[in-house]
Design a protein around this motif. Structure first.
Motif, PDB file in Angstrom:
ATOM      1  N   PHE A   1     -70.500   8.137 -44.524  1.00  0.00           N
ATOM      2  CA  PHE A   1     -70.523   8.474 -43.090  1.00  0.00           C
ATOM      3  C   PHE A   1     -71.051   9.894 -42.882  1.00  0.00           C
ATOM      4  O   PHE A   1     -71.940  10.131 -42.061  1.00  0.00           O
ATOM      5  N   PHE A   2     -70.506  10.848 -43.646  1.00  0.00           N
ATOM      6  CA  PHE A   2     -70.909  12.243 -43.462  1.00  0.00           C
ATOM      7  C   PHE A   2     -72.387  12.460 -43.772  1.00  0.00           C
ATOM      8  O   PHE A   2     -73.047  13.308 -43.167  1.00  0.00           O
ATOM      9  N   LEU A   3     -72.925  11.701 -44.713  1.00  0.00           N
ATOM     10  CA  LEU A   3     -74.333  11.857 -45.057  1.00  0.00           C
ATOM     11  C   LEU A   3     -75.257  11.370 -43.935  1.00  0.00           C
ATOM     12  O   LEU A   3     -76.447  11.668 -43.941  1.00  0.00           O
ATOM     13  N   ARG A   4     -74.692  10.601 -43.005  1.00  0.00           N
ATOM     14  CA  ARG A   4     -75.482  10.160 -41.853  1.00  0.00           C
ATOM     15  C   ARG A   4     -75.488  11.205 -40.741  1.00  0.00           C
ATOM     16  O   ARG A   4     -76.396  11.215 -39.909  1.00  0.00           O
ATOM     17  N   ILE A   5     -74.482  12.069 -40.703  1.00  0.00           N
ATOM     18  CA  ILE A   5     -74.392  13.041 -39.602  1.00  0.00           C
ATOM     19  C   ILE A   5     -74.606  14.489 -40.064  1.00  0.00           C
ATOM     20  O   ILE A   5     -74.793  15.378 -39.239  1.00  0.00           O
ATOM     21  N   LEU A   6     -74.586  14.725 -41.384  1.00  0.00           N
ATOM     22  CA  LEU A   6     -74.812  16.063 -41.911  1.00  0.00           C
ATOM     23  C   LEU A   6     -76.071  16.077 -42.779  1.00  0.00           C
ATOM     24  O   LEU A   6     -76.462  15.053 -43.329  1.00  0.00           O
ATOM     25  N   LYS A   7     -76.689  17.230 -42.896  1.00  0.00           N
ATOM     26  CA  LYS A   7     -77.806  17.380 -43.819  1.00  0.00           C
ATOM     27  C   LYS A   7     -77.290  17.223 -45.251  1.00  0.00           C
ATOM     28  O   LYS A   7     -76.212  17.741 -45.589  1.00  0.00           O
ATOM     29  N   PRO A   8     -78.040  16.521 -46.122  1.00  0.00           N
ATOM     30  CA  PRO A   8     -77.580  16.321 -47.507  1.00  0.00           C
ATOM     31  C   PRO A   8     -77.241  17.624 -48.217  1.00  0.00           C
ATOM     32  O   PRO A   8     -76.245  17.695 -48.939  1.00  0.00           O
ATOM     33  N   ARG A   9     -78.072  18.675 -47.988  1.00  0.00           N
ATOM     34  CA  ARG A   9     -77.802  19.942 -48.682  1.00  0.00           C
ATOM     35  C   ARG A   9     -76.474  20.540 -48.238  1.00  0.00           C
ATOM     36  O   ARG A   9     -75.710  21.058 -49.063  1.00  0.00           O
ATOM     37  N   LEU A  10     -76.171  20.464 -46.937  1.00  0.00           N
ATOM     38  CA  LEU A  10     -74.911  21.010 -46.428  1.00  0.00           C
ATOM     39  C   LEU A  10     -73.720  20.243 -47.007  1.00  0.00           C
ATOM     40  O   LEU A  10     -72.739  20.865 -47.460  1.00  0.00           O
TER      41      LEU A  10
ATOM     42  N   ILE B   1     -76.232  11.802 -54.502  1.00  0.00           N
ATOM     43  CA  ILE B   1     -77.150  12.798 -53.935  1.00  0.00           C
ATOM     44  C   ILE B   1     -78.173  13.248 -54.971  1.00  0.00           C
ATOM     45  O   ILE B   1     -79.381  13.281 -54.711  1.00  0.00           O
ATOM     46  N   VAL B   2     -77.688  13.569 -56.186  1.00  0.00           N
ATOM     47  CA  VAL B   2     -78.601  14.025 -57.245  1.00  0.00           C
ATOM     48  C   VAL B   2     -79.555  12.902 -57.649  1.00  0.00           C
ATOM     49  O   VAL B   2     -80.762  13.116 -57.825  1.00  0.00           O
TER      50      VAL B   2
ATOM     51  N   ILE C   1     -77.814  23.431 -55.554  1.00  0.00           N
ATOM     52  CA  ILE C   1     -77.755  23.233 -54.103  1.00  0.00           C
ATOM     53  C   ILE C   1     -79.120  23.376 -53.446  1.00  0.00           C
ATOM     54  O   ILE C   1     -79.522  22.578 -52.602  1.00  0.00           O
ATOM     55  N   ASN C   2     -79.867  24.412 -53.845  1.00  0.00           N
ATOM     56  CA  ASN C   2     -81.166  24.667 -53.226  1.00  0.00           C
ATOM     57  C   ASN C   2     -82.217  23.620 -53.594  1.00  0.00           C
ATOM     58  O   ASN C   2     -83.296  23.571 -52.978  1.00  0.00           O
ATOM     59  N   LYS C   3     -81.922  22.778 -54.588  1.00  0.00           N
ATOM     60  CA  LYS C   3     -82.863  21.726 -54.966  1.00  0.00           C
ATOM     61  C   LYS C   3     -82.693  20.475 -54.091  1.00  0.00           C
ATOM     62  O   LYS C   3     -83.555  19.600 -54.104  1.00  0.00           O
ATOM     63  N   VAL C   4     -81.581  20.417 -53.361  1.00  0.00           N
ATOM     64  CA  VAL C   4     -81.337  19.265 -52.486  1.00  0.00           C
ATOM     65  C   VAL C   4     -82.138  19.438 -51.215  1.00  0.00           C
ATOM     66  O   VAL C   4     -82.092  20.488 -50.564  1.00  0.00           O
ATOM     67  N   GLU C   5     -82.921  18.413 -50.853  1.00  0.00           N
ATOM     68  CA  GLU C   5     -83.744  18.492 -49.654  1.00  0.00           C
ATOM     69  C   GLU C   5     -82.862  18.583 -48.408  1.00  0.00           C
ATOM     70  O   GLU C   5     -81.799  17.966 -48.331  1.00  0.00           O
ATOM     71  N   MET C   6     -83.334  19.329 -47.433  1.00  0.00           N
ATOM     72  CA  MET C   6     -82.605  19.488 -46.174  1.00  0.00           C
ATOM     73  C   MET C   6     -82.522  18.159 -45.439  1.00  0.00           C
ATOM     74  O   MET C   6     -81.576  17.896 -44.747  1.00  0.00           O
TER      75      MET C   6
END
Length: 385
Positions: A268-277, A319-320, A380-385
Motif C-alpha cells: 500500500f505504502f509503495l503506491r502512495i510514497l516514492k520508493p526511495r522515501l 525494492i532492490v 538509498i540513493n540508488k533507488v529511483e525516485m
C-alpha cells in the motif's frame, strides 16, 4: 482470472506455505545447539548450510525449468523438501541434521526459483502482483508458526513419540506431501519456453555493471539480516533476560509477524510514497532496531527492536530486486538469477555472527548485522525516485 486458474491457485498457495518451511532453521538451530551442546559458531552452521545452496542451484534451476517446465521443477523441490523433513524424525545426530538442513536448502533454492514464475502462469496481468503478495503472506504463516509448534512439542504433555521439539518436522512433512499431491493433480498449462537459460559466466559478467553489483550485495545484506535476526533474537533474550529457550522462541515469531505486516502494508505504502522515501524509512527502522538490540536490557525494548527489524526488512528485497531488473531490462533472466544467488547472504552472515558472538556475546552478532544495515543506507540513493 477464470475458474480453472482460481482452482490452480489453491495448490500453488499450499506450495508457498511449504516455501516457508525454510524459516524453521532459525528456531531449529537453537534447539539443536541445546540438544547437542554446540557453540554458536557450530550451531550457526545449520542456517548457513541452508542458504549456501542458493549460490549453487539458482541458475541451474532456470536451465532445468526450460527442460522440464515450472510445475515439474516445483514438484521436484517439494520432494527434496519432504525428504529433508523426514530425516530429523529418524534421529537427531549432528551428521543427520547437517544432511537434513542441506536438503532443506536445496529444495528451497529450487522452489524459490521456480514457484514465482509458475504463479505467472495461473495469475496474469493485474492479478499477478496481488497473488504474489498473498503468496508471501501464506509463506510467512509457516514461518511464524514454526517456533510455536517447536515450543509446543518441547513442553507438550501429550505423547510426541520421543520427538519433543522435532514434532515440527512430521507436521510440516504431512503438509509438504499434501502440497505435492495437490499440485501434481492440478492441470496447469505452461507457455512454451523461448531461448535457453543463462549460464554462470553470462550472469557474473553483469556484475560489471555497478547497479547490478550493488543490488546483489544489498540482497545479501537483506537476507543476512533476515536469517541473522531469525537465529539470534532468541539468543539475545536468553542472554539479557535469562529466559529459557522455550520462552525465548517467541522472538522468532514476533519477527515474522511484523515481517508479514510489513509485506501487506508495504504494498500500500509503495503506491502512495516514492520508493526511495519508503526504502529510507525502512532502513531507518532497521538502524533503530540495531541500537535497541545493542543496548536493550528490558523485554519491551528488545521486543520493539525485533518488531522494527521485522517490519523494516520486509520490503527491502522487492525494492532492490525491482531496481536491479529495471537497470538492465534486456537481461531480466540473468539479473533475476544473480539476485536469487544473493540469498547466499543467508550463509555468510550467520557464520560470521557465530564467531563474533562466541568471542564477545550476542552484541558481536548484532554488530555484524549492523554492518549490513549501514550498507543498505548507502544504497538509498540508488533507488529511483
Amino acid at each position: 482470472m477464470n475458474k480453472s486458474s482460481k482452482l490452480s491457485i489453491i495448490p500453488v498457495m499450499l506450495c508457498f506455505f511449504a516455501m516457508g518451511f525454510v524459516d524453521l532453521v532459525g528456531i531449529a538451530s537453537n534447539y539443536v545447539k541445546e540438544d547437542l551442546n554446540l557453540n554458536d559458531a557450530t550451531a550457526n552452521l545449520f542456517p548457513s548450510l541452508v542458504f549456501f545452496w542458493f549460490l549453487i542451484f539458482s541458475v541451474p534451476t532456470g536451465m532445468l525449468m526450460n527442460k522440464i517446465g515450472r510445475k515439474r521443477t516445483v514438484l521436484l523441490s517439494l520432494i527434496v523438501t519432504a525428504v529433508s523433513l523426514l530425516l530429523p524424525i529418524l534421529g537427531e545426530s549432528f551428521e543427520l541434521m547437517l544432511v537434513s538442513f542441506s536438503l532443506l536448502g536445496i529444495g528451497n533454492a529450487l522452489m524459490q526459483t521456480s514457484l514465482n514464475p509458475l504463479v505467472s502462469v495461473v495469475a496474469t496481468g493485474k492479478h499477478l502482483a496481488s497473488t504474489l503478495t498473498f503468496g508471501q503472506f501464506v509463506k510467512a504463516i509457516a514461518s511464524f508458526l514454526a517456533p510455536y509448534i517447536a515450543m509446543w512439542g518441547a513442553i507438550a504433555t501429550i505423547p510426541t513419540f520421543g520427538l519433543g521439539w522435532r514434532v515440527l518436522f512430521p507436521i510440516y512433512l504431512v503438509i509438504g506431501i499434501a502440497a505435492t499431491v495437490f499440485l501434481a493433480g492440478t492441470p496447469i498449462e505452461e507457455e512454451e519456453m523461448d531461448g535457453g537459460a543463462s549460464g554462470f559466466g553470462e550472469c557474473f559478467r553483469l556484475l560489471g555493471k555497478p547497479i547490478v553489483l550493488l543490488s546483489f550485495i544489498a540482497i545479501m545484506c537483506h537476507v543476512g539480516i533476515d536469517v541473522g535476526t531469525n537465529t539470534t533474537a532468541p539468543k539475545i533474550l536468553i542472554e539479557r533476560l535469562q529466559w529459557t529457550l522455550n520462552e525465548a522462541a517467541i522472538a522468532t515469531s514476533l519477527y515474522f509477524i511484523f515481517r508479514t505486516i510489513g509485506c501487506f502494508t508495504g504494498s500500500f505504502f509503495l503506491r502512495i510514497l516514492k520508493p526511495r522515501l519508503f526504502f529510507a524509512i525502512s532502513i531507518v527502522m532497521m538502524a533503530l532496531s540495531m541500537i535497541g538490540l545493542f543496548v536493550g536490557e528490558s523485554k519491551i525494548i528488545l521486543y520493539i527492536a525485533i518488531a522494527l527489524v521485522g517490519y523494516g526488512n520486509s520490503n527491502v528485497f522487492s525494492i532492490v530486486f525491482s531496481q536491479a531488473l529495471l537497470s538492465v531490462p534486456e537481461k531480466k533472466n540473468e539479473v533475476s538469477g544473480l539476485m536469487i544467488m544473493g540469498l547466499f547472504g543467508g550463509t555468510v552472515f550467520p557464520l560470521i555472527m557465530g564467531f563474533a558472538s562466541d568471542a564477545v556475546g550476542q552484541v558481536g552478532a548484532v554488530a555484524v548485522m549492523a554492518v549490513g544495515v549501514i550498507y543498505l543506507f548507502s544504497y538509498i540513493n540508488k533507488v529511483e525516485m
